[in-house]
Design a protein around this motif. Structure first.
Motif, short mmCIF file in Angstrom:
data_model
loop_
_atom_site.label_atom_id
_atom_site.label_comp_id
_atom_site.label_asym_id
_atom_site.label_seq_id
_atom_site.Cartn_x
_atom_site.Cartn_y
_atom_site.Cartn_z
N GLU A 136 1.16 -0.72 -0.30
CA GLU A 136 -0.35 0.05 -0.24
C GLU A 136 1.01 0.76 0.22
O GLU A 136 0.76 2.42 -0.46
CB GLU A 136 -0.42 -0.23 1.16
CG GLU A 136 -1.82 -1.03 0.92
CD GLU A 136 -1.27 -2.65 1.99
OE1 GLU A 136 -2.49 -3.24 1.49
OE2 GLU A 136 -0.29 -2.51 2.27
N ALA A 139 2.41 1.38 -3.46
CA ALA A 139 1.54 1.59 -4.63
C ALA A 139 1.37 3.26 -4.36
O ALA A 139 1.25 3.72 -5.11
CB ALA A 139 0.62 1.50 -4.63
N GLY A 143 2.57 6.14 -7.14
CA GLY A 143 1.25 6.61 -7.66
C GLY A 143 1.08 8.38 -7.95
O GLY A 143 0.86 9.44 -8.71
N ALA A 165 2.69 -6.10 -8.11
CA ALA A 165 1.52 -5.88 -8.74
C ALA A 165 0.46 -4.77 -8.17
O ALA A 165 0.04 -3.15 -8.54
CB ALA A 165 0.34 -7.65 -8.05
N ALA A 166 1.14 -3.93 -6.79
CA ALA A 166 0.33 -2.53 -6.57
C ALA A 166 0.82 -1.44 -7.17
O ALA A 166 0.47 -0.42 -6.95
CB ALA A 166 0.61 -3.32 -4.85
N ARG A 168 1.90 -1.61 -10.23
CA ARG A 168 1.63 -1.31 -11.10
C ARG A 168 0.16 -0.49 -11.24
O ARG A 168 0.32 -0.28 -12.31
CB ARG A 168 1.82 -3.27 -11.90
CG ARG A 168 1.05 -3.31 -13.52
CD ARG A 168 1.23 -1.76 -14.63
NE ARG A 168 3.32 -2.40 -15.05
CZ ARG A 168 4.53 -1.28 -14.87
NH1 ARG A 168 3.46 -0.40 -15.10
NH2 ARG A 168 4.93 -1.49 -15.96
N ARG A 169 -0.50 -1.32 -10.47
CA ARG A 169 -1.66 -0.92 -10.44
C ARG A 169 -1.46 0.96 -10.29
O ARG A 169 -2.51 1.77 -10.95
CB ARG A 169 -2.64 -1.64 -9.35
CG ARG A 169 -3.07 -2.95 -9.50
CD ARG A 169 -4.58 -3.13 -8.85
NE ARG A 169 -3.76 -3.60 -7.62
CZ ARG A 169 -3.30 -4.47 -6.89
NH1 ARG A 169 -2.88 -5.18 -7.31
NH2 ARG A 169 -2.73 -4.29 -5.50
N ALA A 170 -0.80 1.29 -9.31
CA ALA A 170 -0.88 2.54 -9.39
C ALA A 170 -0.07 3.28 -10.39
O ALA A 170 -0.18 4.61 -10.03
CB ALA A 170 -0.37 2.64 -8.08
N PRO A 172 0.26 2.60 -13.92
CA PRO A 172 0.16 1.72 -14.91
C PRO A 172 0.94 1.50 -16.95
O PRO A 172 0.89 1.15 -17.19
CB PRO A 172 -2.21 1.70 -15.72
CG PRO A 172 -2.19 3.19 -15.00
CD PRO A 172 -1.30 3.39 -13.31
N ASP A 173 1.14 3.13 -17.06
CA ASP A 173 1.87 3.57 -18.04
C ASP A 173 3.38 3.82 -17.61
O ASP A 173 4.42 3.97 -18.72
CB ASP A 173 1.53 4.84 -18.52
CG ASP A 173 -0.50 4.27 -18.78
OD1 ASP A 173 -0.50 3.94 -19.19
OD2 ASP A 173 -1.01 5.72 -18.04
N ALA A 199 3.24 -8.41 -14.54
CA ALA A 199 3.09 -7.01 -14.94
C ALA A 199 4.06 -6.29 -15.36
O ALA A 199 4.35 -4.89 -15.11
CB ALA A 199 4.16 -6.38 -12.88
#
Length: 331
Positions: A136, A139, A143, A165-166, A168-170, A172-173, A199
């Motif tokens: 968390e 991420a 972000g 994974a966290a 990459r979600r935060a 994405p580009d 990822a």
């Protein structure tokens, strides 16, 4: 008159506060401790900065002592070429090598890349490092930095699949590099590499401990793997090609820019991609590495961005771009 004919050598330890806290698998710190060498010839002073690394048995005090211990050799006329055999590859030699290069440039009135016959360096995109933490926390940091095109993610072993994974979600580009700092084991190597591949991670830095990385040659690597602690100078390149796709060149490991330039040429000749890396330090430590950055696929020279403040005349960072040093800083 002797001081006008031969370089005079001084050194000092400096402490630079880090913005917040910098954490990797081996621990956390809140300040960067660097050693600065100064070589004076008449009215001109050349400077070089290094970061002693406990991982290699170095301390600031021992590094300072090693530099100061070369005073008599400098009085006897030791130059940069002789320095390469007079000291082993180390942070101490790096500071002296870069100080002598800076002195050469200042005494000649030319930029160091012209003296060395290198192309004039251009701005390069640098990584921005996300410290090790909970998924968390990492991420959230990723972000905030997701506008940057290249992030370097510090990992720590257990729980790394969730961290990857966290992040990459935060972000994405972003192109992602991950650095395990020797924290993975043969038991979790393939699972962690698979998580990186899933990822879209571009590069994995030093997943296994140096000297215990033979498993990298026995598996199919779904992501390119870069040696850091496993590689230091040209001599350490031999035998790594079956385990690694890239090598991280750091001036504190090579013992200066002189060896780093030669190592980059040797590594490329052997088919490695180049990454140029750094420790957390000021722009004075980053400036010489900008010459290696010109040949590098990956540039990781964000040390000053992690500090609460940089030294005067520091490198220019324009979001994702780092620019070559002004003569007032180095070279």
């Amino acid at each position: 008159m002797a001081s006008e004919k031969v370089p005079m050598l001084e050194a000092k330890i400096e402490r630079w506060p880090i913005e917040g806290r910098f954490t990797i698998s081996r621990g956390a710190k809140t300040e960067a401790v660097v050693v600065v060498a100064e070589v004076r010839h008449g009215e001109v002073t050349g400077r070089g900065e290094c970061v002693p690394y406990h991982r290699y048995g170095e301390t600031p005090e021992a590094t300072l002592s090693a530099i100061v211990g070369m005073k008599d050799a400098f009085v006897r006329g030791l130059d940069r070429q002789a320095l390469q055999s007079a000291m082993p590859p180390s942070a101490a030699r790096n500071a002296l090598d870069c100080a002598l290069l800076d002195l050469e440039a200042k005494r000649s009135g030319e930029r160091i890349w012209d003296l060395l016959g290198c192309p004039a360096p251009l701005p390069r995109v640098t990584t921005y490092t996300i410290s090790l933490g909970s998924p968390e926390t990492m991420a959230a940091a990723a972000g905030k930095a997701a506008y940057r095109p290249l992030l370097k993610i510090k990992l720590g072993g257990q729980g790394d699949e969730a961290r990857i994974a966290a992040v990459r979600r935060a972000a994405p580009d972003c192109e992602l590099i991950v650095d395990a700092n020797e924290a993975w084991t043969e038991a979790n190597l393939e699972a962690n590499l698979a998580a990186c591949a899933h990822a879209g991670v571009t590069l994995v830095e030093q997943p296994l401990p140096a000297g215990h990385d033979a498993a990298l040659a026995r598996i199919k690597r779904p992501v390119a793997v870069c040696a850091d602690e496993s590689v230091h100078d040209r001599a350490s390149l031999n035998g790594l090609r079956d385990r690694y796709d890239a090598v991280n060149i750091k001036l504190d490991k090579t013992g200066g820019l002189t060896e780093a330039l030669a190592m980059a040429d040797a590594a490329i000749a052997q088919g490695f991609d180049i990454m140029v890396g750094c420790m957390v330090a000021t722009s004075l430590a980053m400036a010489p590495a900008m010459l290696i950055a010109q040949q590098a696929r990956f540039v990781d020279l964000d040390g000053p961005l992690l500090l609460a403040r940089d030294r005067d005349c520091g490198l220019r960072y324009d979001d994702t771009l780092v620019y070559p040093p002004d003569a007032a800083l180095w070279g």
